[in-house]
Design a protein around this motif. Structure first.
Motif, PDB file in Angstrom:
ATOM      1  N   LYS A   1      75.942  20.290  31.274  1.00 15.66           N
ATOM      2  CA  LYS A   1      74.519  20.650  31.345  1.00 15.66           C
ATOM      3  C   LYS A   1      74.055  21.595  30.227  1.00 15.66           C
ATOM      4  O   LYS A   1      73.638  22.729  30.474  1.00 15.66           O
ATOM      5  CB  LYS A   1      74.196  21.265  32.714  1.00 15.66           C
ATOM      6  CG  LYS A   1      74.356  20.280  33.867  1.00 15.66           C
ATOM      7  CD  LYS A   1      73.741  20.827  35.147  1.00 15.66           C
ATOM      8  CE  LYS A   1      73.654  19.740  36.204  1.00 15.66           C
ATOM      9  NZ  LYS A   1      72.951  20.188  37.417  1.00 15.66           N
ATOM     10  N   PRO A   2      74.112  21.154  28.983  1.00 14.33           N
ATOM     11  CA  PRO A   2      73.622  22.003  27.888  1.00 14.33           C
ATOM     12  C   PRO A   2      72.137  22.317  28.060  1.00 14.33           C
ATOM     13  O   PRO A   2      71.375  21.532  28.620  1.00 14.33           O
ATOM     14  CB  PRO A   2      73.853  21.131  26.646  1.00 14.33           C
ATOM     15  CG  PRO A   2      73.886  19.723  27.160  1.00 14.33           C
ATOM     16  CD  PRO A   2      74.519  19.807  28.526  1.00 14.33           C
ATOM     17  N   GLU A   3      71.734  23.469  27.573  1.00  8.28           N
ATOM     18  CA  GLU A   3      70.349  23.949  27.738  1.00  8.28           C
ATOM     19  C   GLU A   3      69.470  23.329  26.649  1.00  8.28           C
ATOM     20  O   GLU A   3      68.983  23.990  25.741  1.00  8.28           O
ATOM     21  CB  GLU A   3      70.328  25.467  27.702  1.00  8.28           C
ATOM     22  CG  GLU A   3      71.126  26.083  28.851  1.00  8.28           C
ATOM     23  CD  GLU A   3      71.366  27.574  28.684  1.00  8.28           C
ATOM     24  OE1 GLU A   3      71.236  28.084  27.542  1.00  8.28           O
ATOM     25  OE2 GLU A   3      71.670  28.229  29.689  1.00  8.28           O
ATOM     26  N   ILE A   4      69.231  22.042  26.778  1.00 11.23           N
ATOM     27  CA  ILE A   4      68.564  21.280  25.723  1.00 11.23           C
ATOM     28  C   ILE A   4      67.121  21.736  25.543  1.00 11.23           C
ATOM     29  O   ILE A   4      66.662  21.913  24.410  1.00 11.23           O
ATOM     30  CB  ILE A   4      68.629  19.768  26.039  1.00 11.23           C
ATOM     31  CG1 ILE A   4      70.088  19.308  26.135  1.00 11.23           C
ATOM     32  CG2 ILE A   4      67.892  18.963  24.974  1.00 11.23           C
ATOM     33  CD1 ILE A   4      70.266  17.873  26.591  1.00 11.23           C
ATOM     34  N   ARG A   5      66.417  21.911  26.639  1.00 12.65           N
ATOM     35  CA  ARG A   5      64.989  22.255  26.504  1.00 12.65           C
ATOM     36  C   ARG A   5      64.780  23.608  25.843  1.00 12.65           C
ATOM     37  O   ARG A   5      63.725  23.868  25.257  1.00 12.65           O
ATOM     38  CB  ARG A   5      64.288  22.202  27.863  1.00 12.65           C
ATOM     39  CG  ARG A   5      64.622  23.295  28.845  1.00 12.65           C
ATOM     40  CD  ARG A   5      63.782  23.197  30.105  1.00 12.65           C
ATOM     41  NE  ARG A   5      64.021  21.938  30.787  1.00 12.65           N
ATOM     42  CZ  ARG A   5      64.957  21.763  31.726  1.00 12.65           C
ATOM     43  NH1 ARG A   5      65.746  22.781  32.068  1.00 12.65           N
ATOM     44  NH2 ARG A   5      65.120  20.605  32.312  1.00 12.65           N
TER      45      ARG A   5
END
Length: 282
Positions: free
Chosen positions: A171-175
């Motif tokens: 769950k990388p913090e893409i946003r």
């Protein structure tokens, strides 16, 4: 005429609200606050050519695992179930060995992302449970967030014979543009261990109006460090519908993997899931 190769969705869910054990599932998540059954998923599988799935737990109860196993017994397209048991129970190892006797139980997944203690996974009780999973041939699905990656590396080093799949790329913090720390820690996981990684759950970590260009650096990094031989595709349906339809995420993945060879694509969509979950070949 040659039939298209089989494809597996290695991460999907079903649930019934009146079961009452989905504590995270509230009316605030309106698109998900409904029952989701096999007949709701089948049209999406048919449209995209998916021939089988791995059904993954969504509640921290053995009762839900029993429910999922009953669905798997009734529907051949459910190739395996990743369930749940309480790793903190003194008799967890015995319980795990007993649960593993069910032919369609292929793994277990504690909901690490919801546990307050980031080092819980390194406790003696968990270590004993993981040793039992190794003995039973079950796969450990690691539902982690980026902050869990350093202790996860320690866990993997302590249990080198345990088959592990990192869910949703951790769950990388893409946003929020979180990349470097996640990328470095995932590189360590990929380089130092034999863990697999699921190419799933990324659209719900991206911006509301996500684009393939926003996802591409993260997917490209996972492809570089794990390679096509250790990435596994999953829809994360119906959770993905918070950000994308099943079909949209499927189409985005086809685009994101367009530079791979046919054999490499088959690894991501099919063969890696068969290996990671010890399934009979399709």
């Amino acid at each position: 005429m040659t039939s298209p190769p089989p494809r597996i969705d290695a991460h999907q869910h079903f649930w019934k609200l009146d079961r009452g054990d989905y504590g995270w599932l509230t009316t605030d998540l309106a698109p998900l606050y409904s029952d989701f059954h096999p007949e709701d998923l089948l049209p999406h599988l048919k449209e995209t050519g998916i021939t089988g799935t791995i059904l993954v737990q969504a509640a921290p109860t053995e009762a839900e695992t029993d429910y999922m196993l009953s669905l798997a017994a009734a529907h051949d397209f459910i190739l395996g179930v990743v369930g749940w048991t309480d790793f903190d129970r003194p008799d967890a190892p015995d319980r795990i060995l007993e649960m593993s006797k069910h032919p369609k139980l292929v793994g277990l997944r504690p909901m690490i992302q919801d546990i307050k203690d980031d080092l819980w996974m390194l406790t003696p009780a968990v270590s004993n449970a993981l040793a039992a999973m190794t003995q039973a041939g079950l796969t450990f699905d690691a539902l982690t967030l980026p902050r869990h990656l350093p202790p996860l590396l320690t866990l993997l080093e302590k249990h080198p014979n345990l088959t592990v799949v990192v869910d949703h790329g951790s769950k990388p913090e893409i946003r929020d543009g979180g990349f470097n720390a996640w990328a470095n820690d995932m590189t360590e996981i990929a380089r130092e261990t034999s863990a697999y990684c699921k190419l799933s759950g990324l659209v719900t970590e991206a911006s509301e109006n996500w684009t393939i260009g926003e996802l591409k650096p993260y997917v490209d990094h996972l492809l570089i460090i794990f390679g096509p031989n250790r990435l596994i595709w999953g829809s994360d349906w119906p959770v993905c519908t918070l950000a994308a339809s099943f079909t949209d995420w499927h189409a985005a993945t086809v685009d994101l993997l367009s530079d791979l060879s046919a054999d490499e694509v088959d690894r991501v969509w099919n063969l890696n899931a068969i290996e990671a979950y010890k399934l009979a070949p399709s």
